[in-house]
Design a protein around this motif. Structure first.
Motif, PDB file in Angstrom:
ATOM      1  N   LYS A  97       0.836  -1.214   0.000  1.00  0.00           N
ATOM      2  CA  LYS A  97       0.000   0.000   0.000  1.00  0.00           C
ATOM      3  C   LYS A  97       0.869   1.262   0.000  1.00  0.00           C
ATOM      4  CE  LYS A  97      -3.431   2.319   2.918  1.00  0.00           C
ATOM      5  NZ  LYS A  97      -4.300   2.179   4.094  1.00  0.00           N
ATOM      6  N   LEU A  98       1.909   1.287   0.842  1.00  0.00           N
ATOM      7  CA  LEU A  98       2.752   2.482   0.951  1.00  0.00           C
ATOM      8  C   LEU A  98       3.631   2.666  -0.281  1.00  0.00           C
ATOM      9  CD1 LEU A  98       3.586   2.161   4.742  1.00  0.00           C
ATOM     10  CD2 LEU A  98       2.066   3.843   3.663  1.00  0.00           C
ATOM     11  N   ARG A  99       4.130   1.566  -0.836  1.00  0.00           N
ATOM     12  CA  ARG A  99       4.914   1.676  -2.081  1.00  0.00           C
ATOM     13  C   ARG A  99       4.027   2.162  -3.224  1.00  0.00           C
ATOM     14  NH1 ARG A  99       8.900  -3.396  -1.130  1.00  0.00           N
ATOM     15  NH2 ARG A  99      10.562  -2.156  -0.191  1.00  0.00           N
ATOM     16  N   LYS A 100       2.796   1.670  -3.258  1.00  0.00           N
ATOM     17  CA  LYS A 100       1.853   2.104  -4.303  1.00  0.00           C
ATOM     18  C   LYS A 100       1.583   3.606  -4.185  1.00  0.00           C
ATOM     19  CE  LYS A 100      -2.480   0.817  -6.454  1.00  0.00           C
ATOM     20  NZ  LYS A 100      -3.639  -0.085  -6.437  1.00  0.00           N
ATOM     21  N   ALA A 101       1.636   4.122  -2.955  1.00  0.00           N
ATOM     22  CA  ALA A 101       1.437   5.552  -2.708  1.00  0.00           C
ATOM     23  C   ALA A 101       2.697   6.364  -3.038  1.00  0.00           C
ATOM     24  CB  ALA A 101       1.024   5.790  -1.258  1.00  0.00           C
ATOM     25  N   GLY A 102       3.769   5.685  -3.476  1.00  0.00           N
ATOM     26  CA  GLY A 102       4.977   6.383  -3.905  1.00  0.00           C
ATOM     27  C   GLY A 102       6.072   6.507  -2.877  1.00  0.00           C
ATOM     28  N   LEU A 103       5.929   5.850  -1.713  1.00  0.00           N
ATOM     29  CA  LEU A 103       6.960   5.952  -0.684  1.00  0.00           C
ATOM     30  C   LEU A 103       8.137   5.027  -0.991  1.00  0.00           C
ATOM     31  CD1 LEU A 103       4.757   6.124   2.519  1.00  0.00           C
ATOM     32  CD2 LEU A 103       5.938   7.990   1.360  1.00  0.00           C
ATOM     33  N   SER A 104       9.328   5.510  -0.705  1.00  0.00           N
ATOM     34  CA  SER A 104      10.554   4.743  -0.914  1.00  0.00           C
ATOM     35  C   SER A 104      10.926   4.090   0.417  1.00  0.00           C
ATOM     36  CB  SER A 104      11.670   5.670  -1.402  1.00  0.00           C
ATOM     37  OG  SER A 104      12.867   4.939  -1.537  1.00  0.00           O
ATOM     38  N   LEU A 105      10.495   2.848   0.605  1.00  0.00           N
ATOM     39  CA  LEU A 105      10.750   2.144   1.871  1.00  0.00           C
ATOM     40  C   LEU A 105      12.100   1.464   1.830  1.00  0.00           C
ATOM     41  CD1 LEU A 105       7.257   0.446   2.388  1.00  0.00           C
ATOM     42  CD2 LEU A 105       8.060   2.651   3.269  1.00  0.00           C
TER      43      LEU A 105
END
Length: 108
Positions: A97-105
């Motif tokens: 979900k967070l990667r889909k939102a564009g976050l670089s984890l």
């Protein structure tokens, strides 16, 4: 086993609930890592910082060492609480979900 010896079994109970948490940069509150714990959030953050200082070789370790050098303490926040049997699915769902939102984890 001798005639006077007994076999001892130790049962380790799994925790009923697991927290899914995020490590964030305090400036801008950008999430950089998603993990799980059964500890308190403060204890889990301390564990991450300790491992980073010992030279943990990972994207997370590199990011935490950078934060330490800059004298910035990351934030830790709870994202979810799930049954023990569901923690892996929940953690993967949050990462996706967070990667889909564009976050670089820093999760690998």
């Amino acid at each position: 086993m001798g005639k006077h010896q007994r076999k001892v079994q130790i049962s380790v109970d799994k925790p009923a609930k697991v927290m899914i948490y995020a490590l964030l940069e305090p400036n801008g509150r950008k999430i950089r890592y998603v993990g799980k714990t059964v500890q308190t959030l403060g204890r889990r953050l301390s564990g991450h910082l300790k491992w980073a200082k010992k030279g943990e070789k990972s994207h997370l370790g590199n990011w935490l060492r950078k934060m330490i050098r800059l004298k910035i303490r990351p934030l830790i926040e709870m994202l979810d609480v799930v049954r023990y049997s569901m923690w892996q699915k929940a953690e993967r769902r949050w990462i996706k979900k967070l990667r889909k939102a564009g976050l670089s984890l820093t999760n690998t």
